[in-house]
Structure formats: structure tokens, C-alpha cells
Design a protein around this motif. Structure first.
Motif, PDB file in Angstrom:
ATOM      1  N   PHE A  16      10.383 -43.383  33.244  1.00  0.00           N
ATOM      2  CA  PHE A  16       8.956 -43.132  33.033  1.00  0.00           C
ATOM      3  C   PHE A  16       8.785 -42.335  31.752  1.00  0.00           C
ATOM      4  CE2 PHE A  16       9.750 -43.680  37.511  1.00  0.00           C
ATOM      5  CZ  PHE A  16       8.787 -44.619  37.863  1.00  0.00           C
ATOM      6  N   VAL A  17       7.997 -42.804  30.851  1.00  0.00           N
ATOM      7  CA  VAL A  17       7.785 -42.082  29.591  1.00  0.00           C
ATOM      8  C   VAL A  17       6.294 -41.870  29.386  1.00  0.00           C
ATOM      9  CG1 VAL A  17       9.852 -43.083  28.513  1.00  0.00           C
ATOM     10  CG2 VAL A  17       7.658 -44.207  28.198  1.00  0.00           C
ATOM     11  N   ASP A  18       5.959 -40.818  28.617  1.00  0.00           N
ATOM     12  CA  ASP A  18       4.525 -40.636  28.412  1.00  0.00           C
ATOM     13  C   ASP A  18       4.078 -40.491  26.966  1.00  0.00           C
ATOM     14  OD1 ASP A  18       5.052 -37.723  30.333  1.00  0.00           O
ATOM     15  OD2 ASP A  18       5.238 -37.854  28.149  1.00  0.00           O
ATOM     16  N   ASP A  19       5.016 -40.520  26.021  1.00  0.00           N
ATOM     17  CA  ASP A  19       4.547 -40.568  24.631  1.00  0.00           C
ATOM     18  C   ASP A  19       5.577 -41.258  23.738  1.00  0.00           C
ATOM     19  OD1 ASP A  19       6.526 -38.669  24.141  1.00  0.00           O
ATOM     20  OD2 ASP A  19       5.131 -36.966  24.281  1.00  0.00           O
ATOM     21  N   TYR A  20       5.225 -41.324  22.472  1.00  0.00           N
ATOM     22  CA  TYR A  20       6.044 -42.029  21.488  1.00  0.00           C
ATOM     23  C   TYR A  20       7.469 -41.481  21.459  1.00  0.00           C
ATOM     24  CZ  TYR A  20       7.505 -43.605  16.801  1.00  0.00           C
ATOM     25  OH  TYR A  20       8.178 -44.164  15.752  1.00  0.00           O
ATOM     26  N   ASP A  21       7.596 -40.128  21.364  1.00  0.00           N
ATOM     27  CA  ASP A  21       8.924 -39.517  21.251  1.00  0.00           C
ATOM     28  C   ASP A  21       9.763 -39.790  22.486  1.00  0.00           C
ATOM     29  OD1 ASP A  21       8.360 -38.562  18.781  1.00  0.00           O
ATOM     30  OD2 ASP A  21       7.595 -36.626  19.509  1.00  0.00           O
ATOM     31  N   ASP A  22       9.111 -39.687  23.623  1.00  0.00           N
ATOM     32  CA  ASP A  22       9.769 -39.920  24.901  1.00  0.00           C
ATOM     33  C   ASP A  22      10.344 -41.350  24.958  1.00  0.00           C
ATOM     34  OD1 ASP A  22      10.381 -38.606  27.152  1.00  0.00           O
ATOM     35  OD2 ASP A  22       8.481 -38.956  28.206  1.00  0.00           O
ATOM     36  N   LEU A  23       9.524 -42.289  24.518  1.00  0.00           N
ATOM     37  CA  LEU A  23       9.936 -43.699  24.545  1.00  0.00           C
ATOM     38  C   LEU A  23      11.113 -43.929  23.598  1.00  0.00           C
ATOM     39  CD1 LEU A  23       9.525 -46.617  25.470  1.00  0.00           C
ATOM     40  CD2 LEU A  23       7.680 -46.855  23.812  1.00  0.00           C
ATOM     41  N   LYS A  24      11.013 -43.315  22.430  1.00  0.00           N
ATOM     42  CA  LYS A  24      12.067 -43.462  21.423  1.00  0.00           C
ATOM     43  C   LYS A  24      13.386 -42.898  21.969  1.00  0.00           C
ATOM     44  CE  LYS A  24      12.342 -44.011  16.687  1.00  0.00           C
ATOM     45  NZ  LYS A  24      11.828 -45.152  16.096  1.00  0.00           N
ATOM     46  N   LYS A  25      13.292 -41.711  22.593  1.00  0.00           N
ATOM     47  CA  LYS A  25      14.491 -41.061  23.141  1.00  0.00           C
ATOM     48  C   LYS A  25      15.102 -41.910  24.243  1.00  0.00           C
ATOM     49  CE  LYS A  25      12.984 -36.409  22.578  1.00  0.00           C
ATOM     50  NZ  LYS A  25      12.239 -35.443  23.351  1.00  0.00           N
ATOM     51  N   THR A  26      14.250 -42.444  25.113  1.00  0.00           N
ATOM     52  CA  THR A  26      14.736 -43.256  26.247  1.00  0.00           C
ATOM     53  C   THR A  26      15.485 -44.487  25.733  1.00  0.00           C
ATOM     54  OG1 THR A  26      12.879 -42.500  27.537  1.00  0.00           O
ATOM     55  CG2 THR A  26      13.995 -44.441  28.364  1.00  0.00           C
ATOM     56  N   ILE A  27      14.905 -45.139  24.715  1.00  0.00           N
ATOM     57  CA  ILE A  27      15.553 -46.339  24.160  1.00  0.00           C
ATOM     58  C   ILE A  27      16.919 -45.962  23.588  1.00  0.00           C
ATOM     59  CG2 ILE A  27      15.397 -48.137  22.364  1.00  0.00           C
ATOM     60  CD1 ILE A  27      12.311 -48.013  22.787  1.00  0.00           C
ATOM     61  N   ALA A  28      16.936 -44.831  22.837  1.00  0.00           N
ATOM     62  CA  ALA A  28      18.193 -44.394  22.213  1.00  0.00           C
ATOM     63  C   ALA A  28      19.234 -44.055  23.281  1.00  0.00           C
ATOM     64  CB  ALA A  28      17.935 -43.187  21.312  1.00  0.00           C
ATOM     65  N   LEU A  29      18.766 -43.387  24.320  1.00  0.00           N
ATOM     66  CA  LEU A  29      19.658 -42.926  25.382  1.00  0.00           C
ATOM     67  C   LEU A  29      20.344 -44.083  26.121  1.00  0.00           C
ATOM     68  CD1 LEU A  29      20.448 -40.215  26.817  1.00  0.00           C
ATOM     69  CD2 LEU A  29      18.556 -40.642  28.400  1.00  0.00           C
ATOM     70  N   TYR A  30      19.606 -45.165  26.352  1.00  0.00           N
ATOM     71  CA  TYR A  30      20.162 -46.255  27.163  1.00  0.00           C
ATOM     72  C   TYR A  30      20.585 -47.487  26.366  1.00  0.00           C
ATOM     73  CZ  TYR A  30      18.344 -43.495  31.024  1.00  0.00           C
ATOM     74  OH  TYR A  30      18.101 -42.471  31.916  1.00  0.00           O
TER      75      TYR A  30
END
Ligand SMILES: Nc1nc2c(ncn2[C@@H]2O[C@H](COP(=O)(O)OP(=O)(O)OP(=O)(O)O)[C@@H](O)[C@H]2O)c(=O)[nH]1
Ligand SMILES: [Mg+2]
Length: 417
Positions: free
Chosen positions: A262-276
Motif C-alpha cells: 500500500f503506498v500513498d505518494d510518489y516517493d512511497d511508490l518509487k521506494k516500493t518499486i525499487a525495493l521489490y
């Protein structure tokens, strides 16, 4: 005593004429306004007609004549004019015709009359009515909700490509029309070699089935079916705040044992993509449903999704039940997302698919997946021309013929089996 009826352009002129003929002992009984002169009803002028009686004895009281709107004949008589000759009358008519040249309305009428006459003289045939089979095809297309411009494209093509012999054979015409409709449907082709992870995001209006479809896609790719090797998938949703939204995807995640973030902003989404990105083959991104009228919110969503990078495949999710005019607006308003293809949901809820086929053809968009029910994961397939054509009502669809014409590579198809 003698009755008379006299006409002239003005009341005074008429009265003078009467006096010339019958002298002063006349009684006007009634008058009326009339149209005078002209040619074939054109160039007429307003005139006066007087009816009366001429007596040898003077009328008792000429001023008592009941002529309220006109000057009394005996009160202020105009000086008698000399009789108007035939030549003078002719001159007047010719002059009035000359004045008509300056009247734009009359000129327009004359031009139309002239054009009509020229056409008749040249023997130009009137527009032929369409062949009955063209009308029948047009009716079926209308019944199926095809747009007016799509219908025009088809009927014009029939006229251009079918001889009269062909036109008389209805089965042949409808087979051709089905083929042309099929040709207008473009199917999305997955890229063979994709960057890892493949990122697929669904955008679209509220309630069209984005979240449900994300779960279906996750199952098809993540659990594997029909001989496909399962791949590592992860669902990501930015629809974390709406009541029930989180629970909805969490429930699917638990049932299918597939991960979700679950993400709620641009940075969060970017981090999630990088992480997985290392461990994931496919990231399926669910977004918040947006009204196509809310440009500001659409803009915010676009900025957030930019975190997925330019390689991400954005698909516009569209419910087949949406009416034609709304489909057009939705496709237009979501254009800034540069969506690659359209995913059509709720095909089970309508028997008319002309609205979707017309809109896709008019905006030159391909269709990627179709969903036809609420069941996860069952009700999803890769889009196929055949699937759309068999939905069209009113034609005798020869399925074998259509399948051989629009054959799709089995390996490219996904469907829960
Ligand atoms: N009949 C039918 N219903 C569907 C289909 N796909 C989704 N639905 C239903 O449509 C409703 C909305 O589905 P969601 O997946 O929540 O839609 P959404 O686009 O995520 O909605 P928002 O997040 O509110 O924008 C649910 O009741 C689904 O079961 C389909 O193919 N056919
Ligand atoms: Mg949703």
C-alpha cells in the motif's frame, strides 16, 4: 345605377379611375387590399380594389361613407390625374422588376430556381435511395450501439466495394461487414522481452472494476494456468485511504497468497518499486478511480504514477456498459496518462459492444483484456476479435469462419481454465 369593381396601386389612383369612367356620382361600398402585377407570383405589389355603385343622381351624402381608414372620397379629393396609358403601366412593371435586383431574398430565390432548372435540363439524377440490404445492415449496427461515424464508414465501404450482384446477396454483405468490424479492432500485443519488473497500471473512472481486475491479473500471472509458468507478481495500490479499499485488496492477497503493498505518494511508490524490483517479475498497480471531469485530481494521479517510469504500461479501464458519449470523454480526459491500451470490463452486463468498438477505432486504441463477470480470477481473458464479434446481435455469425480469419496465437492468450 351601375355596379363597378376597380383596381389600382393606391386608393386615390383607384378613385380617379372610377371618376374618369363614372363621373362624380359614385358610392364606394367596400374596399380591400390586393396583390397586383408581377410574373409567376414574383414582383407583385400591394394595391387597392374598390367596389361601388355609380348613380345618375348625386349620392345623399358622400361624406357619410363609412371609410374609416381612408380619406373620405368627397372630403379631400386628390386632383384628378390623367388616365394611365398601357405603355406607362408596362414601364412601371419593368421598373419594379429592375428594383427586385437589389432585393437579396428575391435574388436567392431566383438563384435556387435557376439551379433547379439547370439540374432538370441537365438530367441530373436525384439521389438514389440506398439498397434495402444497406439499410438493414445500418439498422443492425444502430441496434448494437455503433456510432454514426462508424456506421457511415461501413455503409460507404459497402457502396464502394460491393457490386449490385453482391449487394443482392445479404449473407455475403453481412459477412463482409463482420470482417470489416473485426479488422477495425486492434488487439494489444504484449512486448516479448520486457524490462524486469514489468509494471502494469490500471487507471479509469470510479467503479469500473480496476481493483477486481488487478486481483484477476495477479492470479492469472502469479498462480499460473493453462500451461503458463507462474511468475512473481506483486499488487500495489495507491487506493489506500478509501474506506474498504485496503480490505478489498488485502482479502484477495490472503486468498491467493500473493503479496500486496500500500503506498500513498510518489516517493512511497518509487521506494516500493525499487525495493521489490529484484524479486518481482510483474508489478500490478491499482489506482484510485477518478472522475474524468476532475482534471485537477487526474493531474495529481498522473504525477504520482510517473514514479513507475516511462516503461510502465498504463491501461485505461473502461466498462462496456458506459454510453458512447461518456466513453469518448473518458478516453479524451485520460489521454495525459499516455495509456497504451484499453481494458474492457463488465462485458457480461451488456449485449451491445458497438459503443466500445467504435470508440476504440475512432481513437485508434487497442484493447488488451476483457472481463466478463465478478468472479476472481475466472472472468478475465486476453481480448480477442472473435470475442467482440460473437457479441454482435442480429448477424448470423459463422464462428468457424471468423476464428480462421482472426486467428490468435494460443500462446499469447490468457484465460483462467
Ligand atoms: N458484472 C461485472 N462486474 C464487475 C466486473 N468487474 C468488476 N465488477 C464489479 O464492479 C464493482 C466495482 O469493482 P471494483 O474493482 O471495486 O471497481 P474499481 O474500479 O476498483 O472502483 P474504485 O476503486 O471505486 O474506482 C464490484 O462490485 C465488482 O465485483 C465484471 O467484469 N463484470
Ligand atoms: Mg478500486
Amino acid at each position: 345605377m351601375e355596379y363597378f369593381i376597380e383596381q389600382a396601386l393606391t386608393y386615390t389612383e383607384c378613385l380617379n379611375k372610377i371618376r374618369m369612367k363614372y363621373g362624380d356620382r359614385v358610392t364606394i361600398l367596400y374596399h380591400k387590399t390586393i396583390r397586383m402585377g408581377g410574373f409567376l407570383g414574383l414582383f407583385t405589389k400591394e394595391g387597392v380594389e374598390l367596389t361601388g355603385v355609380a348613380t345618375n343622381t348625386p349620392p345623399r351624402n358622400l361624406t357619410a361613407l363609412n371609410l374609416p381608414d381612408y380619406p373620405s372620397a368627397s372630403k379631400n379629393p386628390d386632383p384628378p390625374k390623367k388616365p394611365v396609358s398601357f405603355e406607362e403601366e408596362k414601364k412601371k412593371v419593368i421598373e419594379s422588376a429592375g428594383n427586385a435586383k437589389k432585393d437579396p431574398t428575391l435574388q436567392q430565390v431566383l438563384t435556387e430556381v435557376r439551379t433547379l432548372k439547370e439540374k432538370i435540363d441537365a438530367g441530373v439524377p436525384q439521389q438514389n435511395p440506398d439498397h434495402a440490404h444497406i439499410n438493414r445492415i445500418n439498422e443492425i449496427l444502430t441496434l448494437n450501439d455503433f456510432s454514426p461515424s462508424f456506421r457511415l464508414m461501413i455503409t460507404e465501404r459497402i457502396k464502394k466495394e460491393c457490386s449490385l450482384d453482391m449487394l443482392n446477396d445479404y449473407e455475403l454483405v453481412q459477412d463482409k461487414v463482420l470482417e470489416w468490424i473485426g479488422e477495425s479492432i486492434s488487439i494489444y500485443k504484449e512486448e516479448k522481452f520486457q524490462k524486469k519488473p514489468r509494471i502494469l497500471a490500471l487507471v479509469g473512472p470510479t467503479g469500473v472494476g480496476k481493483t477486481t481486475t488487478i486481483a484477476k491479473l495477479a492470479a492469472i500471472y502469479g498462480i499460473g494456468n493453462a500451461g503458463r509458468r507462474p511468475i512473481n507478481v506483486r499488487m500495489v495500490t495507491i487506493d489506500a485511504f478509501r474506506i474498504g479499499a485496503r480490505a478489498q485488496l488485502e482479502a484477495y492477497s490472503t486468498i491467493m497468497s500473493l503479496p500486496v503493498s500500500f503506498v500513498d505518494d510518489y516517493d512511497d511508490l518509487k521506494k516500493t518499486i525499487a525495493l521489490y524490483s529484484e524479486e518481482t517479475d510483474m508489478l500490478l498497480v491499482d489506482t484510485i478511480g477518478k472522475s474524468p471531469r476532475d482534471s485537477a485530481k487526474l493531474g495529481e494521479m498522473k504525477q504520482l504514477l510517473d514514479a513507475c517510469g516511462p516503461a510502465a504500461e498504463v491501461h485505461l479501464t473502461l466498462a462496456a456498459t458506459t454510453k458512447s458519449s461518456d466513453i469518448k470523454e473518458i478516453m479524451q480526459q485520460f489521454e495525459p496518462f499516455s495509456y497504451r491500451s484499453v481494458l474492457v470490463t463488465k462485458l457480461d452486463e451488456t449485449i451491445r459492444v458497438g459503443n466500445v468498438i467504435s470508440a476504440l477505432a475512432e481513437r485508434r486504441k487497442s484493447v488488451s483484456y476483457i472481463t466478463d463477470g465478478q468472479k476472481v480470477p475466472n472472468n478475465i481473458q486476453t481480448a480477442s476479435v472473435v470475442r467482440f464479434l460473437i457479441n454482435i446481435e442480429g448477424f448470423h455469425v459463422n464462428r468457424a469462419k471468423i476464428e480462421s480469419r482472426f486467428h490468435q496465437d494460443e500462446s499469447e492468450q490468457i484465460q483462467w481454465r
